[in-house]
Design a protein around this motif. Sequence first.
Motif, mmCIF file in Angstrom:
data_model
loop_
_atom_site.group_PDB
_atom_site.id
_atom_site.type_symbol
_atom_site.label_atom_id
_atom_site.label_comp_id
_atom_site.label_asym_id
_atom_site.label_seq_id
_atom_site.Cartn_x
_atom_site.Cartn_y
_atom_site.Cartn_z
ATOM 1 N N ARG A 87 -0.977 -15.097 5.129
ATOM 2 C CA ARG A 87 -2.374 -15.288 4.754
ATOM 3 C C ARG A 87 -2.521 -15.659 3.280
ATOM 4 N NH1 ARG A 87 -6.780 -12.754 6.313
ATOM 5 N NH2 ARG A 87 -7.607 -14.268 4.828
ATOM 6 N N LYS A 88 -1.405 -15.605 2.546
ATOM 7 C CA LYS A 88 -1.384 -15.919 1.105
ATOM 8 C C LYS A 88 -2.353 -15.022 0.335
ATOM 9 C CE LYS A 88 -0.005 -20.726 1.863
ATOM 10 N NZ LYS A 88 -0.325 -22.162 1.648
ATOM 11 N N LEU A 89 -2.305 -13.730 0.652
ATOM 12 C CA LEU A 89 -3.161 -12.753 -0.015
ATOM 13 C C LEU A 89 -2.447 -12.162 -1.226
ATOM 14 C CD1 LEU A 89 -4.470 -10.818 3.139
ATOM 15 C CD2 LEU A 89 -5.641 -12.627 1.890
ATOM 16 N N GLU A 90 -3.162 -12.036 -2.295
ATOM 17 C CA GLU A 90 -2.608 -11.392 -3.488
ATOM 18 C C GLU A 90 -2.623 -9.883 -3.270
ATOM 19 O OE1 GLU A 90 -3.685 -10.863 -8.233
ATOM 20 O OE2 GLU A 90 -4.550 -12.531 -7.090
ATOM 21 N N ALA A 91 -1.477 -9.244 -3.443
ATOM 22 C CA ALA A 91 -1.341 -7.825 -3.102
ATOM 23 C C ALA A 91 -1.171 -6.951 -4.332
ATOM 24 C CB ALA A 91 -0.158 -7.623 -2.169
ATOM 25 N N LYS A 92 -1.750 -5.752 -4.253
ATOM 26 C CA LYS A 92 -1.551 -4.713 -5.259
ATOM 27 C C LYS A 92 -1.271 -3.416 -4.504
ATOM 28 C CE LYS A 92 -3.888 -2.018 -8.845
ATOM 29 N NZ LYS A 92 -5.178 -1.753 -9.524
ATOM 30 N N PHE A 136 -5.943 -7.917 -1.707
ATOM 31 C CA PHE A 136 -6.117 -6.564 -1.181
ATOM 32 C C PHE A 136 -5.302 -5.590 -2.020
ATOM 33 C CE2 PHE A 136 -2.143 -7.787 0.723
ATOM 34 C CZ PHE A 136 -1.417 -6.608 0.848
ATOM 35 N N TYR A 137 -5.588 -4.306 -1.842
ATOM 36 C CA TYR A 137 -4.810 -3.276 -2.532
ATOM 37 C C TYR A 137 -4.654 -2.062 -1.619
ATOM 38 C CZ TYR A 137 -9.602 -1.792 -3.713
ATOM 39 O OH TYR A 137 -10.933 -1.445 -3.654
ATOM 40 N N VAL A 138 -3.516 -1.397 -1.783
ATOM 41 C CA VAL A 138 -3.215 -0.142 -1.087
ATOM 42 C C VAL A 138 -2.732 0.836 -2.143
ATOM 43 C CG1 VAL A 138 -1.827 1.020 0.657
ATOM 44 C CG2 VAL A 138 -2.558 -1.344 1.034
ATOM 45 N N ILE A 139 -3.432 1.946 -2.308
ATOM 46 C CA ILE A 139 -3.109 2.911 -3.364
ATOM 47 C C ILE A 139 -3.000 4.301 -2.748
ATOM 48 C CG2 ILE A 139 -3.780 3.864 -5.592
ATOM 49 C CD1 ILE A 139 -5.504 1.380 -6.024
ATOM 50 N N LEU A 140 -1.914 4.974 -3.033
ATOM 51 C CA LEU A 140 -1.691 6.337 -2.553
ATOM 52 C C LEU A 140 -1.767 7.304 -3.727
ATOM 53 C CD1 LEU A 140 -0.850 8.409 -0.374
ATOM 54 C CD2 LEU A 140 1.533 7.837 -0.895
ATOM 55 N N TYR A 141 -2.703 8.255 -3.650
ATOM 56 C CA TYR A 141 -2.857 9.287 -4.661
ATOM 57 C C TYR A 141 -2.372 10.612 -4.080
ATOM 58 C CZ TYR A 141 -6.169 5.951 -6.740
ATOM 59 O OH TYR A 141 -6.765 4.833 -7.256
ATOM 60 N N SER A 142 -1.710 11.400 -4.901
ATOM 61 C CA SER A 142 -1.244 12.725 -4.477
ATOM 62 C C SER A 142 -1.846 13.781 -5.379
ATOM 63 C CB SER A 142 0.289 12.799 -4.551
ATOM 64 O OG SER A 142 0.740 14.109 -4.251
ATOM 65 N N ASP A 143 -2.398 14.838 -4.748
ATOM 66 C CA ASP A 143 -3.051 15.884 -5.522
ATOM 67 C C ASP A 143 -2.772 17.242 -4.889
ATOM 68 O OD1 ASP A 143 -4.645 17.384 -7.207
ATOM 69 O OD2 ASP A 143 -6.518 16.799 -6.256
ATOM 70 N N GLY A 144 -1.644 17.821 -5.237
ATOM 71 C CA GLY A 144 -1.315 19.177 -4.805
ATOM 72 C C GLY A 144 -1.375 19.408 -3.315
ATOM 73 N N GLY A 145 -0.610 18.674 -2.537
ATOM 74 C CA GLY A 145 -0.577 18.863 -1.097
ATOM 75 C C GLY A 145 -1.618 18.069 -0.350
ATOM 76 N N ARG A 146 -2.494 17.383 -1.078
ATOM 77 C CA ARG A 146 -3.494 16.532 -0.448
ATOM 78 C C ARG A 146 -3.252 15.087 -0.880
ATOM 79 N NH1 ARG A 146 -9.753 16.790 -2.172
ATOM 80 N NH2 ARG A 146 -8.814 15.822 -4.006
#
Length: 304
Positions: A178-183, A219-229
Amino acid sequence: MVKVILLIIFAGAALYFALRLFLVHRGMDTAGRALSEISGMPEENRVLKSEIPDRHLEGLLEKINENLTELQKYRIQYKAQETALREQVEEISHDLRTPLTAILGYLKMMDRESLEAEDREALEVAVKKSETLQGLIQQFYELSQVTSENFRLEAERLDAAKLVRECCLAYYEVLEQRKLEAKIEIPDGPVWISADRNGLERVISNLLKNIERYAVSEFYVILYSDGGRIRLVFGNDIELDMRRENPEKLFERFYMGSASRSRGGTGLGLTISRHLVEGMHGKIHASYQERKGKDYLEIEICIM
């Protein structure tokens, strides 16, 4: 002496009516709390009862109980219809999957090299349409499964960072076409959570498929971690007409926005994702964001 007697009578009457009014108010407050509990647990089929012998309050509660009884009948009918529909969808999906799988198998076994160019093109169209139909049938089947009362998810300790990374890699080629710019921002180390592996993987895949279908250029995909959550955010730029739609409607069954109608959406993927996330005691919601003059659809998942 008469005045004293009259004063005592008036005082007694005032005390009686004040006490009566207090009891009626308390009875109404109690009935109000009970009504809230009954509304929250309609399956118990409870009724309201008056704590004091007051015919007006008893008459009001009797009318409310009549309405509660009628509502309970409608709930039972609706639940029975939903169960019957779900079972029918599951049976139909199962019946269709077997012959469709065979059809796809035969189509793919055909010797393309022996066909004329026009016939090869027609064969590719037939295969693609069959695969699309197969995907639709699978989604109907999954929806019938995740909405069943007997559906359960098994929590296990898993590395969310690794799972998200694997799902993104699996979709890399499709998104690249799709030639999408990814983050993509995923922590290097493990992010441990308690969740159902297959369920979470299905949710991530659905959201990546949603990006593949509706993203305009990035598009972007971001994973945040906060003390077991964890907070897992999927975002992509969108067409202007999507901004006019309520983002929370995207999770409703069979809801399709204007862009979906032209891109083959079924309105089931996000509904299935919502049921899976909530089955893991998590939350999922959608919102529109504006950055640098562009509109984005952002879907966020929170799981403990």
